[in-house]
Design an enzyme around this catalytic site. Sequence first.
Site, mmCIF file in Angstrom:
data_model
loop_
_atom_site.group_PDB
_atom_site.id
_atom_site.type_symbol
_atom_site.label_atom_id
_atom_site.label_comp_id
_atom_site.label_asym_id
_atom_site.label_seq_id
_atom_site.Cartn_x
_atom_site.Cartn_y
_atom_site.Cartn_z
ATOM 1 N N GLY A 193 -9.605 75.061 -32.988
ATOM 2 C CA GLY A 193 -10.707 75.110 -32.022
ATOM 3 C C GLY A 193 -10.595 76.405 -31.239
ATOM 4 C CG ASP B 32 -14.261 76.617 -33.131
ATOM 5 O OD1 ASP B 32 -15.227 75.826 -33.240
ATOM 6 O OD2 ASP B 32 -13.710 76.859 -32.048
ATOM 7 C CG PHE C 240 -11.086 69.363 -34.473
ATOM 8 C CD1 PHE C 240 -11.903 68.405 -33.931
ATOM 9 C CD2 PHE C 240 -10.863 70.551 -33.761
ATOM 10 C CE1 PHE C 240 -12.522 68.608 -32.696
ATOM 11 C CE2 PHE C 240 -11.487 70.766 -32.527
ATOM 12 C CZ PHE C 240 -12.315 69.784 -31.994
ATOM 13 N NE ARG D 117 -7.316 78.777 -23.759
ATOM 14 C CZ ARG D 117 -7.531 80.046 -23.440
ATOM 15 N NH1 ARG D 117 -6.546 80.785 -22.954
ATOM 16 N NH2 ARG D 117 -8.705 80.589 -23.626
ATOM 17 C CG HIS E 167 -9.963 69.443 -21.676
ATOM 18 N ND1 HIS E 167 -10.092 70.208 -20.538
ATOM 19 C CD2 HIS E 167 -10.627 70.121 -22.650
ATOM 20 C CE1 HIS E 167 -10.806 71.290 -20.815
ATOM 21 N NE2 HIS E 167 -11.130 71.266 -22.083
HETATM 22 C C1 LIG Z 1 -13.484 73.890 -24.755
HETATM 23 S S1 LIG Z 1 -13.612 74.899 -26.164
HETATM 24 C C2 LIG Z 1 -11.984 75.597 -26.217
HETATM 25 C C3 LIG Z 1 -11.932 76.834 -27.017
HETATM 26 C C4 LIG Z 1 -10.594 77.593 -27.027
HETATM 27 N N1 LIG Z 1 -9.498 76.819 -27.565
HETATM 28 C C5 LIG Z 1 -10.262 78.086 -25.651
HETATM 29 O O1 LIG Z 1 -9.324 77.596 -25.031
HETATM 30 O O2 LIG Z 1 -10.959 78.987 -25.181
HETATM 31 C C6 LIG Z 1 -13.637 73.720 -27.465
HETATM 32 C C7 LIG Z 1 -13.733 74.306 -28.855
HETATM 33 O O3 LIG Z 1 -13.710 73.229 -29.825
HETATM 34 C C8 LIG Z 1 -14.620 73.564 -30.862
HETATM 35 N N2 LIG Z 1 -15.033 72.349 -31.571
HETATM 36 C C9 LIG Z 1 -15.872 71.372 -31.129
HETATM 37 N N3 LIG Z 1 -16.015 70.428 -32.078
HETATM 38 C C10 LIG Z 1 -15.261 70.801 -33.140
HETATM 39 C C11 LIG Z 1 -14.984 70.196 -34.413
HETATM 40 N N4 LIG Z 1 -15.528 69.040 -34.782
HETATM 41 N N5 LIG Z 1 -14.143 70.863 -35.251
HETATM 42 C C12 LIG Z 1 -13.576 72.048 -34.879
HETATM 43 N N6 LIG Z 1 -13.801 72.658 -33.675
HETATM 44 C C13 LIG Z 1 -14.633 72.031 -32.813
HETATM 45 C C14 LIG Z 1 -15.750 74.235 -30.122
HETATM 46 O O4 LIG Z 1 -16.559 74.993 -30.995
HETATM 47 C C15 LIG Z 1 -15.008 75.079 -29.088
HETATM 48 O O5 LIG Z 1 -14.700 76.353 -29.567
#
Ligand SMILES: C[S@@+](CC[C@H](N)C(=O)[O-])C[C@H]1O[C@@H](n2cnc3c(N)ncnc32)[C@H](O)[C@@H]1O
Length: 443
Positions: A257, A280, A312, A327, A331
Amino acid sequence: MSGEAQLEALLQIINTSARQAIAEYKKGGNDAPTINSTEFHPIDFATDTVALKKAVRLLEGACQQLCASLAPPQHTVINFAQSYDWACTGVVLRTKVADALQKYPKGLHVSELSQMVGLEKGKLSRVLRVLASKGCFTEVETDVFANNRLSLITLTSSNPGCLARIHAQDVSQGAEVLYETMTEPDYASSYEPDKAPLIYALKKKGLKGSFFDWMKEDAERRENYHRAMIGLGDIMGSLSVLHHYPWNEVKTVCDVGASIGTFSIPLAKMYPHLKITDQDLPEVLVQAKDVWTKDAPQALQSSQVEFIALNFFEESPVKGKDAYYLRNIIHDWPDAEAAIILRNVRKAMEPHSRLLIHDYVLTPASRKPTADYMGADVAPEPMLPNFGAGNSRMYQQDLNMWFIHNAKERTLDDSISLGSAAGLRLEKVYDLAESAVLEFKLA
Ligand SMILES: C[S@@+](CC[C@H](N)C(=O)[O-])C[C@H]1O[C@@H](n2cnc3c(N)ncnc32)[C@H](O)[C@@H]1O
């Protein structure tokens, strides 16, 4: 401790922690900032802010506790209910007031400013005065406003400003219907992402699905969100993990992610020996590759980084990496979804692998035996053990996660149970003074 002794002890903590913060600002020969500072201080965007944040956490917690002790109670509680700072911040962000003031370091009268930003001058002045009274913008003389170090955060070029905009514009819609979602039968007991308060509000405007479906609908919204994720990192000081985690002990890292490389671009630059896999959703990786091409082209040329699309919930990340770093991922999700993500990561792990969950870690406002904190910091008496208002952002962020995703920030015990249900054992806590990294291994 008698009442007066408690108040004296709080004053002592305020004095000592403020001096520690001043000393941090003065390192490197700079002056400490004041409310009148008009530029960022070099430490404002430093990657290692743990020492400053530890001092400020004590300072903010002890100041609020002292004020809540000594102010009339009706005064303190009405302050909770009538804080419209978010609405005023939303207005200046959306109308780009700070950008308009950039050419006028000595200040601009609201009658001219109001024409530049398209707002009525009397109303604009009242909004700016609310903020200036708390140190954001300077009212240089009556109705003449100028930027200062705090208002620079509301410039369109500011990533924390993007996050502030999400809160003021979007999350606030969820906050507004909190009571309804806690009492209407379909919502009250649900922890489904599409039953989150913001989604309740957006459904009335035609949204189907969850927050991330809403995000997919609009490229500008998506871009603002991913810039806001960089801003969230700046706010949490999460890049301190670059300095406080032993990255030299690992060779391969999978950023699960990864967004647009908010963490892994600085990681790649600071640790060229690391091989990094960014995973991602496919549409996010398109934006991510553009950002890496601009900000870290050498990592692409040397194949230090690879991009592999991942959902994921449906599949595991690439197998056998030394570190899986998540990260601000767990949450975002209620327990059922968070457990699926962790199980999928666990399937990819080998005995040498570690899983790093980097989020806020909530602690109750009542004191527990020190051993129960597993290395996380505890505030000294007579402060509330969780630092009270010194940690207010993590409790607010817990609400944000609820409003947006029906998810939550977790306590240490919550994370231990979640990990253990996925076959993972908590080994170590790295307390970074706001966020924390929980290191898990295979159980
Ligand atoms: C709150 S952001 C955090 C991003 C990064 N880890 C950071 O700390 O800046 C959540 C991330 O999860 C990704 N995400 C949401 N659903 C997902 C999925 N089903 N599979 C993979 N990634 C996903 C979003 O695209 C986003 O980039």
